[in-house]
Scaffold this motif. Structure first.
Motif, PDB file in Angstrom:
ATOM      1  N   VAL A  55      32.846  39.650  66.389  1.00 33.73           N
ATOM      2  CA  VAL A  55      33.693  38.917  65.444  1.00 33.73           C
ATOM      3  C   VAL A  55      34.558  39.896  64.654  1.00 33.73           C
ATOM      4  CG1 VAL A  55      33.640  37.578  63.289  1.00 33.73           C
ATOM      5  CG2 VAL A  55      32.267  36.854  65.232  1.00 33.73           C
ATOM      6  N   LEU A  56      33.949  40.974  64.157  1.00 37.53           N
ATOM      7  CA  LEU A  56      34.709  41.969  63.390  1.00 37.53           C
ATOM      8  C   LEU A  56      35.784  42.635  64.239  1.00 37.53           C
ATOM      9  CD1 LEU A  56      31.850  43.682  61.356  1.00 37.53           C
ATOM     10  CD2 LEU A  56      33.654  42.189  60.477  1.00 37.53           C
ATOM     11  N   LEU A  57      35.438  42.986  65.468  1.00 36.01           N
ATOM     12  CA  LEU A  57      36.411  43.651  66.342  1.00 36.01           C
ATOM     13  C   LEU A  57      37.574  42.738  66.689  1.00 36.01           C
ATOM     14  CD1 LEU A  57      33.930  45.522  68.688  1.00 36.01           C
ATOM     15  CD2 LEU A  57      35.432  46.533  66.959  1.00 36.01           C
ATOM     16  N   VAL A  58      37.289  41.481  66.969  1.00 35.13           N
ATOM     17  CA  VAL A  58      38.357  40.537  67.301  1.00 35.13           C
ATOM     18  C   VAL A  58      39.235  40.297  66.074  1.00 35.13           C
ATOM     19  CG1 VAL A  58      38.862  38.145  67.955  1.00 35.13           C
ATOM     20  CG2 VAL A  58      37.138  39.452  69.212  1.00 35.13           C
ATOM     21  N   ARG A  59      38.607  40.171  64.894  1.00 36.33           N
ATOM     22  CA  ARG A  59      39.378  39.976  63.662  1.00 36.33           C
ATOM     23  C   ARG A  59      40.307  41.175  63.416  1.00 36.33           C
ATOM     24  NH1 ARG A  59      35.492  38.813  59.600  1.00 36.33           N
ATOM     25  NH2 ARG A  59      35.591  36.697  60.369  1.00 36.33           N
ATOM     26  N   GLU A  60      39.785  42.382  63.611  1.00 42.64           N
ATOM     27  CA  GLU A  60      40.613  43.580  63.437  1.00 42.64           C
ATOM     28  C   GLU A  60      41.767  43.602  64.440  1.00 42.64           C
ATOM     29  OE1 GLU A  60      38.083  46.990  63.733  1.00 42.64           O
ATOM     30  OE2 GLU A  60      36.981  46.478  61.923  1.00 42.64           O
ATOM     31  N   GLN A  61      41.475  43.237  65.675  1.00 44.22           N
ATOM     32  CA  GLN A  61      42.514  43.229  66.709  1.00 44.22           C
ATOM     33  C   GLN A  61      43.598  42.206  66.374  1.00 44.22           C
ATOM     34  OE1 GLN A  61      41.131  42.202  70.602  1.00 44.22           O
ATOM     35  NE2 GLN A  61      43.042  42.781  71.581  1.00 44.22           N
ATOM     36  N   TRP A  62      43.199  41.010  65.967  1.00 41.38           N
ATOM     37  CA  TRP A  62      44.178  39.972  65.641  1.00 41.38           C
ATOM     38  C   TRP A  62      44.995  40.371  64.415  1.00 41.38           C
ATOM     39  CZ3 TRP A  62      44.828  34.684  67.421  1.00 41.38           C
ATOM     40  CH2 TRP A  62      44.245  34.465  68.666  1.00 41.38           C
ATOM     41  N   SER A  63      44.361  40.990  63.432  1.00 41.32           N
ATOM     42  CA  SER A  63      45.094  41.437  62.244  1.00 41.32           C
ATOM     43  C   SER A  63      46.111  42.504  62.610  1.00 41.32           C
ATOM     44  CB  SER A  63      44.120  41.991  61.196  1.00 41.32           C
ATOM     45  OG  SER A  63      43.285  40.977  60.718  1.00 41.32           O
ATOM     46  N   ALA A  64      45.728  43.437  63.465  1.00 40.05           N
ATOM     47  CA  ALA A  64      46.652  44.478  63.906  1.00 40.05           C
ATOM     48  C   ALA A  64      47.828  43.866  64.662  1.00 40.05           C
ATOM     49  CB  ALA A  64      45.928  45.501  64.785  1.00 40.05           C
ATOM     50  N   GLU A  65      47.571  42.897  65.508  1.00 44.87           N
ATOM     51  CA  GLU A  65      48.647  42.226  66.249  1.00 44.87           C
ATOM     52  C   GLU A  65      49.570  41.477  65.297  1.00 44.87           C
ATOM     53  OE1 GLU A  65      49.916  41.912  69.430  1.00 44.87           O
ATOM     54  OE2 GLU A  65      48.640  43.617  69.850  1.00 44.87           O
ATOM     55  N   ALA A  66      48.982  40.814  64.303  1.00 47.17           N
ATOM     56  CA  ALA A  66      49.797  40.073  63.334  1.00 47.17           C
ATOM     57  C   ALA A  66      50.713  41.020  62.569  1.00 47.17           C
ATOM     58  CB  ALA A  66      48.894  39.307  62.372  1.00 47.17           C
ATOM     59  N   ARG A  67      50.190  42.201  62.169  1.00 48.93           N
ATOM     60  CA  ARG A  67      51.023  43.189  61.483  1.00 48.93           C
ATOM     61  C   ARG A  67      52.116  43.709  62.416  1.00 48.93           C
ATOM     62  NH1 ARG A  67      46.054  44.697  59.660  1.00 48.93           N
ATOM     63  NH2 ARG A  67      45.915  46.400  61.166  1.00 48.93           N
ATOM     64  N   LEU A  68      51.733  44.006  63.648  1.00 46.48           N
ATOM     65  CA  LEU A  68      52.689  44.530  64.621  1.00 46.48           C
ATOM     66  C   LEU A  68      53.835  43.552  64.858  1.00 46.48           C
ATOM     67  CD1 LEU A  68      53.314  46.780  66.738  1.00 46.48           C
ATOM     68  CD2 LEU A  68      52.006  45.414  68.359  1.00 46.48           C
ATOM     69  N   ARG A  69      53.531  42.288  64.891  1.00 46.51           N
ATOM     70  CA  ARG A  69      54.534  41.257  65.170  1.00 46.51           C
ATOM     71  C   ARG A  69      55.152  40.670  63.897  1.00 46.51           C
ATOM     72  NH1 ARG A  69      53.902  39.788  70.613  1.00 46.51           N
ATOM     73  NH2 ARG A  69      52.059  40.738  71.538  1.00 46.51           N
ATOM     74  N   SER A  70      54.779  41.230  62.759  1.00 47.29           N
ATOM     75  CA  SER A  70      55.293  40.779  61.446  1.00 47.29           C
ATOM     76  C   SER A  70      55.053  39.295  61.218  1.00 47.29           C
ATOM     77  CB  SER A  70      56.789  41.092  61.319  1.00 47.29           C
ATOM     78  OG  SER A  70      57.022  42.474  61.444  1.00 47.29           O
ATOM     79  N   LEU A  71      53.907  38.800  61.615  1.00 47.84           N
ATOM     80  CA  LEU A  71      53.614  37.378  61.444  1.00 47.84           C
ATOM     81  C   LEU A  71      53.391  37.019  59.979  1.00 47.84           C
ATOM     82  CD1 LEU A  71      51.232  36.700  64.460  1.00 47.84           C
ATOM     83  CD2 LEU A  71      53.690  36.314  64.298  1.00 47.84           C
ATOM     84  N   ASP A  72      52.895  37.960  59.192  1.00 50.24           N
ATOM     85  CA  ASP A  72      52.659  37.693  57.772  1.00 50.24           C
ATOM     86  C   ASP A  72      53.873  38.039  56.917  1.00 50.24           C
ATOM     87  OD1 ASP A  72      50.052  36.855  58.279  1.00 50.24           O
ATOM     88  OD2 ASP A  72      49.277  38.902  58.131  1.00 50.24           O
ATOM     89  N   ASP A  73      54.881  38.626  57.498  1.00 47.03           N
ATOM     90  CA  ASP A  73      56.070  39.048  56.762  1.00 47.03           C
ATOM     91  C   ASP A  73      57.311  38.809  57.627  1.00 47.03           C
ATOM     92  OD1 ASP A  73      57.643  40.100  54.791  1.00 47.03           O
ATOM     93  OD2 ASP A  73      57.352  42.173  55.441  1.00 47.03           O
ATOM     94  N   PRO A  74      57.615  37.557  57.903  1.00 45.17           N
ATOM     95  CA  PRO A  74      58.764  37.298  58.770  1.00 45.17           C
ATOM     96  C   PRO A  74      60.077  37.607  58.068  1.00 45.17           C
ATOM     97  CG  PRO A  74      57.924  35.250  57.886  1.00 45.17           C
ATOM     98  CD  PRO A  74      56.987  36.345  57.438  1.00 45.17           C
ATOM     99  N   GLY A  75      61.063  37.914  58.853  1.00 45.31           N
ATOM    100  CA  GLY A  75      62.393  38.148  58.310  1.00 45.31           C
ATOM    101  C   GLY A  75      63.006  36.830  57.847  1.00 45.31           C
ATOM    102  N   PRO A  76      64.077  36.915  57.091  1.00 44.84           N
ATOM    103  CA  PRO A  76      64.720  35.670  56.632  1.00 44.84           C
ATOM    104  C   PRO A  76      65.274  34.868  57.800  1.00 44.84           C
ATOM    105  CG  PRO A  76      66.005  37.615  56.038  1.00 44.84           C
ATOM    106  CD  PRO A  76      64.748  38.109  56.659  1.00 44.84           C
ATOM    107  N   LEU A  77      65.127  33.568  57.695  1.00 42.23           N
ATOM    108  CA  LEU A  77      65.662  32.672  58.715  1.00 42.23           C
ATOM    109  C   LEU A  77      67.055  32.191  58.286  1.00 42.23           C
ATOM    110  CD1 LEU A  77      62.482  30.522  59.341  1.00 42.23           C
ATOM    111  CD2 LEU A  77      63.344  32.388  60.742  1.00 42.23           C
ATOM    112  N   PRO A  78      67.973  32.155  59.219  1.00 42.64           N
ATOM    113  CA  PRO A  78      69.313  31.663  58.858  1.00 42.64           C
ATOM    114  C   PRO A  78      69.282  30.173  58.549  1.00 42.64           C
ATOM    115  CG  PRO A  78      69.176  32.098  61.209  1.00 42.64           C
ATOM    116  CD  PRO A  78      67.882  32.551  60.601  1.00 42.64           C
ATOM    117  N   VAL A  79      69.950  29.791  57.498  1.00 46.35           N
ATOM    118  CA  VAL A  79      70.034  28.374  57.108  1.00 46.35           C
ATOM    119  C   VAL A  79      71.469  27.925  57.286  1.00 46.35           C
ATOM    120  CG1 VAL A  79      69.718  26.728  55.221  1.00 46.35           C
ATOM    121  CG2 VAL A  79      68.179  28.695  55.442  1.00 46.35           C
ATOM    122  N   GLU A  80      71.628  26.883  58.038  1.00 45.55           N
ATOM    123  CA  GLU A  80      72.994  26.377  58.291  1.00 45.55           C
ATOM    124  C   GLU A  80      73.209  25.035  57.680  1.00 45.55           C
ATOM    125  OE1 GLU A  80      74.124  26.704  62.370  1.00 45.55           O
ATOM    126  OE2 GLU A  80      72.990  28.545  62.580  1.00 45.55           O
TER     127      GLU A  80
END
Length: 67
Positions: free
Chosen positions: A42-67
């Motif tokens: 569980v700990l290893l999978v949680r660490e792996q998913w957290s690392a992937e989320a950081r790598l893909r900027s899932l917790d800090d997405p860039g601004p989305l264009p609003v039209e």
């Protein structure tokens, strides 16, 4: 997935130990062994998913264009 395969020796020994020692007496796997292995996984999978989320900027997405 590689982080799980290359994870701490305790997990590897718990999961693969019985396969590496054919013909030798082994103690039976207990519910405590299973619980420790589960908790480690569980700990290893949680660490792996957290690392992937950081790598893909899932917790800090860039601004989305609003039209």
């Amino acid at each position: 997935m590689m982080s799980i395969i290359l994870s701490p020796p305790a997990l590897v020994q718990t999961l693969l130990g019985p396969l590496r020692t054919p013909g030798t007496a082994r103690r039976p796997v207990t519910s405590e062994d299973i619980g420790r292995t589960k908790d480690t996984l569980v700990l290893l999978v949680r660490e792996q998913w957290s690392a992937e989320a950081r790598l893909r900027s899932l917790d800090d997405p860039g601004p989305l264009p609003v039209e």
